[in-house]
Design a protein around this motif. Structure first.
Motif, short mmCIF file in Angstrom:
data_model
loop_
_atom_site.label_atom_id
_atom_site.label_comp_id
_atom_site.label_asym_id
_atom_site.label_seq_id
_atom_site.Cartn_x
_atom_site.Cartn_y
_atom_site.Cartn_z
N CYS A 185 1.01 -1.11 -0.01
CA CYS A 185 0.00 -0.10 -0.03
C CYS A 185 0.95 1.40 0.02
O CYS A 185 1.35 1.81 1.11
CB CYS A 185 -0.85 -0.03 1.21
SG CYS A 185 -2.14 -1.38 1.20
N ALA A 243 -0.20 4.03 -1.69
CA ALA A 243 -0.98 5.11 -2.07
C ALA A 243 -1.10 6.05 -0.92
O ALA A 243 -0.79 5.83 0.21
CB ALA A 243 -2.38 4.81 -2.30
N PRO A 283 -12.16 5.10 4.81
CA PRO A 283 -11.76 3.78 5.33
C PRO A 283 -10.31 3.77 5.41
O PRO A 283 -9.64 4.20 4.33
CB PRO A 283 -12.35 2.75 4.32
CG PRO A 283 -12.68 3.69 2.91
CD PRO A 283 -12.86 4.83 3.67
N ILE A 322 -7.34 1.67 3.89
CA ILE A 322 -7.18 0.43 3.10
C ILE A 322 -6.22 -0.41 3.61
O ILE A 322 -6.50 -1.79 3.61
CB ILE A 322 -6.81 1.08 1.53
CG1 ILE A 322 -7.93 1.86 1.30
CG2 ILE A 322 -6.67 -0.04 0.47
CD1 ILE A 322 -7.70 2.70 0.23
N LEU A 323 -4.99 0.04 4.03
CA LEU A 323 -3.83 -0.67 4.55
C LEU A 323 -4.55 -1.90 5.60
O LEU A 323 -4.16 -2.78 5.81
CB LEU A 323 -2.85 0.00 4.87
CG LEU A 323 -1.43 -0.43 5.58
CD1 LEU A 323 -1.09 -1.79 4.68
CD2 LEU A 323 -0.65 0.46 6.21
N PHE A 360 3.50 2.06 3.90
CA PHE A 360 4.44 3.13 3.84
C PHE A 360 4.05 4.24 4.89
O PHE A 360 2.97 4.06 5.39
CB PHE A 360 4.34 3.81 2.49
CG PHE A 360 5.32 3.20 1.40
CD1 PHE A 360 4.91 1.97 0.75
CD2 PHE A 360 6.59 3.83 1.21
CE1 PHE A 360 5.75 1.47 -0.06
CE2 PHE A 360 7.10 3.24 0.22
CZ PHE A 360 6.96 2.06 -0.49
N LYS A 381 2.70 2.77 13.70
CA LYS A 381 2.02 2.78 12.53
C LYS A 381 1.99 1.39 12.23
O LYS A 381 0.83 0.43 11.82
CB LYS A 381 2.57 3.51 11.27
CG LYS A 381 1.34 3.95 10.23
CD LYS A 381 1.84 5.03 9.38
CE LYS A 381 1.51 6.46 10.07
NZ LYS A 381 1.66 7.59 9.28
N LYS A 388 -1.86 -0.71 12.19
CA LYS A 388 -2.24 -1.21 11.02
C LYS A 388 -2.18 -2.58 10.77
O LYS A 388 -2.81 -3.29 10.16
CB LYS A 388 -1.84 -0.37 9.92
CG LYS A 388 -2.04 1.29 9.99
CD LYS A 388 -1.98 1.90 8.77
CE LYS A 388 -2.21 3.45 8.96
NZ LYS A 388 -2.86 4.15 7.96
O1 C5P Z 1 -1.87 6.79 8.48
P1 C5P Z 1 -1.16 6.97 7.22
O2 C5P Z 1 -1.97 7.64 6.26
O3 C5P Z 1 0.19 7.74 7.71
O4 C5P Z 1 -0.39 5.49 6.81
C1 C5P Z 1 0.48 5.31 5.60
C2 C5P Z 1 0.10 4.05 5.36
O5 C5P Z 1 -1.30 3.57 5.37
C3 C5P Z 1 0.32 3.86 3.86
O6 C5P Z 1 0.81 2.58 3.30
C4 C5P Z 1 -1.08 4.22 2.92
O7 C5P Z 1 -0.97 3.72 1.62
C5 C5P Z 1 -1.95 3.56 4.01
N1 C5P Z 1 -3.30 4.14 4.13
C6 C5P Z 1 -4.41 3.47 3.32
N2 C5P Z 1 -5.82 3.90 3.64
C7 C5P Z 1 -5.88 5.25 4.26
C8 C5P Z 1 -4.67 5.65 4.99
C9 C5P Z 1 -3.40 5.19 4.75
O8 C5P Z 1 -4.24 2.39 2.88
N3 C5P Z 1 -7.22 5.66 4.44
#
Ligand code: C5P
Length: 224
Positions: A92, A94, A126, A128-129, A146, A160, A164
């Motif tokens: 992930c 993005a 939401p 996604i990660l 990331f 994180k 996550k």
């Molecule tokens: O919490 P933060 O956005 O800093 O976390 C970064 C990581 O979480 C990245 O891998 C990002 O792609 C993923 N992410 C996600 N969905 C979100 C927020 C972050 O997949 N809503």
């Protein structure tokens, strides 16, 4: 999928920003060129994986040998990712907007005479990660996230990773002085089960190559 150490493996990669529509002509977004995520998708494909890249709006070209699903909002990105599961590995990369616009205006918002402020209500998007990494039968064997931070890089990245539920976190410093945003280079730390690895400054393409090679190793160990 082709020959190589990832032959027969399925990979999901997210890349780019998401656009959260305010009205038909305006949106809220994060900075993200998509360069790193797209390079990772390309590197995994070169190692033989069948790769689906779910990408928000970017200017970089579609990587060769990769199935690209173009999305706009975080919700659309999540739905597209869920449609790709199950996979062996998910990366992930993005820059997903944390917040979406609660009541998106159907027509272009107009300024009223004398209006000095505009209040938008945002709702939590939401994650996604976290969703992909959640325990369950469809969880990929390896989930990589990331963490783009401007301070306390490792501390925030470790937190994180735990919050996550992903296996590895690639932490990068995106402070203004680093030139990471939109640039071609990236200095990362990879936080995994065995601690923190500091990688030297590399091009985003080289970070992608190295990460793809590490993913191939991890999946090979896992299978034996
Ligand atoms: O919490 P933060 O956005 O800093 O976390 C970064 C990581 O979480 C990245 O891998 C990002 O792609 C993923 N992410 C996600 N969905 C979100 C927020 C972050 O997949 N809503």
């Amino acid at each position: 999928s082709g020959p190589g150490p990832l032959a027969g493996r399925r990979a999901l990669v997210t890349s780019g920003p998401t656009h959260e529509a305010i009205d038909p002509v305006r949106y809220i977004a994060n900075h993200s060129s998509g360069k790193q995520g797209h390079a990772i998708a390309a590197a995994l494909a070169r190692l033989g994986a069948a790769v689906t890249l779910v990408s928000g709006p970017v200017r970089v070209p579609d990587p060769p040998g990769v199935t690209v699903v173009a999305v706009d909002s975080a919700r659309a990105m999540l739905a597209a990712c869920q449609a790709v599961l199950p996979v062996d590995v998910a990366v992930c990369a993005a820059a997903v907007a944390d917040w979406g616009v609660a009541d998106r205006a159907p027509q272009k918002l107009k300024k009223a005479p004398g209006q000095e402020t505009l209040t938008l209500t945002l709702t939590r998007n939401p994650d996604i990660l976290a969703t992909v990494a959640a325990p369950g039968p469809a969880r990929p064997r390896l989930v990589v996230g990331f963490a783009a931070e401007t301070e306390h890089l490792l501390e925030h990245a470790r937190e994180k990773r735990a919050r996550k539920g992903c296996d590895w976190i690639v932490a990068n410093d995106v402070g203004a002085a680093t030139g990471t945003f939109g640039g071609d280079r990236n200095t990362v730390h990879v936080i995994g089960t065995e601690g923190v690895e500091a990688w030297p400054p590399l091009t985003k393409a080289a970070v992608a190559e190295r990460l793809a090679a590490r993913i191939a190793e991890a999946l090979a160990e896992d299978a034996s």
